[in-house]
Design a protein around this motif. Sequence first.
Motif, PDB file in Angstrom:
ATOM      1  N   ARG A  84       3.746   1.265  -0.809  1.00  0.00           N
ATOM      2  CA  ARG A  84       2.798   2.814  -1.029  1.00  0.00           C
ATOM      3  C   ARG A  84       3.654   4.045  -1.014  1.00  0.00           C
ATOM      4  N   GLU A  85       3.152   4.654  -2.133  1.00  0.00           N
ATOM      5  CA  GLU A  85       3.856   5.896  -2.408  1.00  0.00           C
ATOM      6  C   GLU A  85       3.807   6.901  -1.355  1.00  0.00           C
ATOM      7  N   ASP A  86       2.773   6.876  -0.522  1.00  0.00           N
ATOM      8  CA  ASP A  86       2.473   8.001   0.364  1.00  0.00           C
ATOM      9  C   ASP A  86       3.554   7.625   1.655  1.00  0.00           C
ATOM     10  N   ASP A  87       3.394   6.588   1.918  1.00  0.00           N
ATOM     11  CA  ASP A  87       4.595   6.248   3.125  1.00  0.00           C
ATOM     12  C   ASP A  87       5.944   6.345   2.576  1.00  0.00           C
ATOM     13  N   ASN A 132       7.025   8.711   0.593  1.00  0.00           N
ATOM     14  CA  ASN A 132       7.220  10.063   0.593  1.00  0.00           C
ATOM     15  C   ASN A 132       7.267  10.520   2.145  1.00  0.00           C
ATOM     16  N   GLN A 148      -0.007  11.724  10.353  1.00  0.00           N
ATOM     17  CA  GLN A 148       0.308  10.906   9.468  1.00  0.00           C
ATOM     18  C   GLN A 148       0.886   9.623  10.173  1.00  0.00           C
TER      19      GLN A 148
END
Length: 307
Positions: A117-120, A122, A136
């Motif tokens: 997961r890109e959001d995790d 980052n 978050q």
Amino acid sequence: MSKEAFQEFYQEFFNNSHLQEEVRVVTTIKEIIKLGKKYGYSFTQKDIQAANADEQGKPQTSSLNKVSDVIPRQIGTYHYEFQFSEIPRFEEIAQEFEHLKIKPDTVDINLYESSFREDDFNFASVSPTSPEFQPQYDEIMKPYLSEDTPLPEHEYMMRQFHLINLDLHVEHPLYETYFMHKLRLIGLLSKFFGTEVKFSGSLWYPPKGYRLWHTNEEQPGWRMYIIDFDSPESELVGECFFRYMNPTTKELVTLKDKPKLVRFFKIEKERDDLFWHCIVNNTQANRWSFGFLVTDDWMNQIFGSEV
């Protein structure tokens, strides 16, 4: 299978010095269960939980799930790092370490990659002190704090833990040899430091691997990690780092990972001193890191000077 089998295994632990050595290198319940079978005891994780529940309220000196004692805290510098070549008498340890860099065939790499997961990924750039951190973090951790939410089948599918815990993969053909080399390494390290050393983690970070912000506050004290890649530093394309928030200044400290690296850092348990840290491998190389609980005077044992 029964809780009584685990209780008998637990008692043998106190009477069998070789078993005590073996327990010092395990880091997961799966390894404890497999080790029990080796000694003729058949039990499950539920049996362990039932046995531990029976023991609540009784005085104990240790638990087989958490055999090591708490390491005393020390106020001061939070990290040190050295190349293998900078540490005296480290050659035999470095040689034995090479045998632990395995890739179990029980790992579904396609599933690992699809769980990214890109959001995790980052999230490692967000400071624990920033306003956006807690919402978050709570979103990421909520499923793992709820008994009503089924956990992912594999550890590398967890949002906060996108890597492979080698000690959870006990059924692959390489495990017995791998375990033997862990035993040899812990023996060498205990001799090296002149005191008991215990494994705290055995981790493989494939490309895009990461471990999100955490504190390890349940095991305070100095931690040592031996780190290596399957590519030399000159061929590492991309960024791989260990990042922590200084508990005193609250600034983010980013340490670039390199092959053949030994890193020491300090874990605290007091709320105001928590050692928030995370790891990101944004390279095309595989990264391995093996953690150990070490005594507060580790530097004196290596270099003959006080921390």
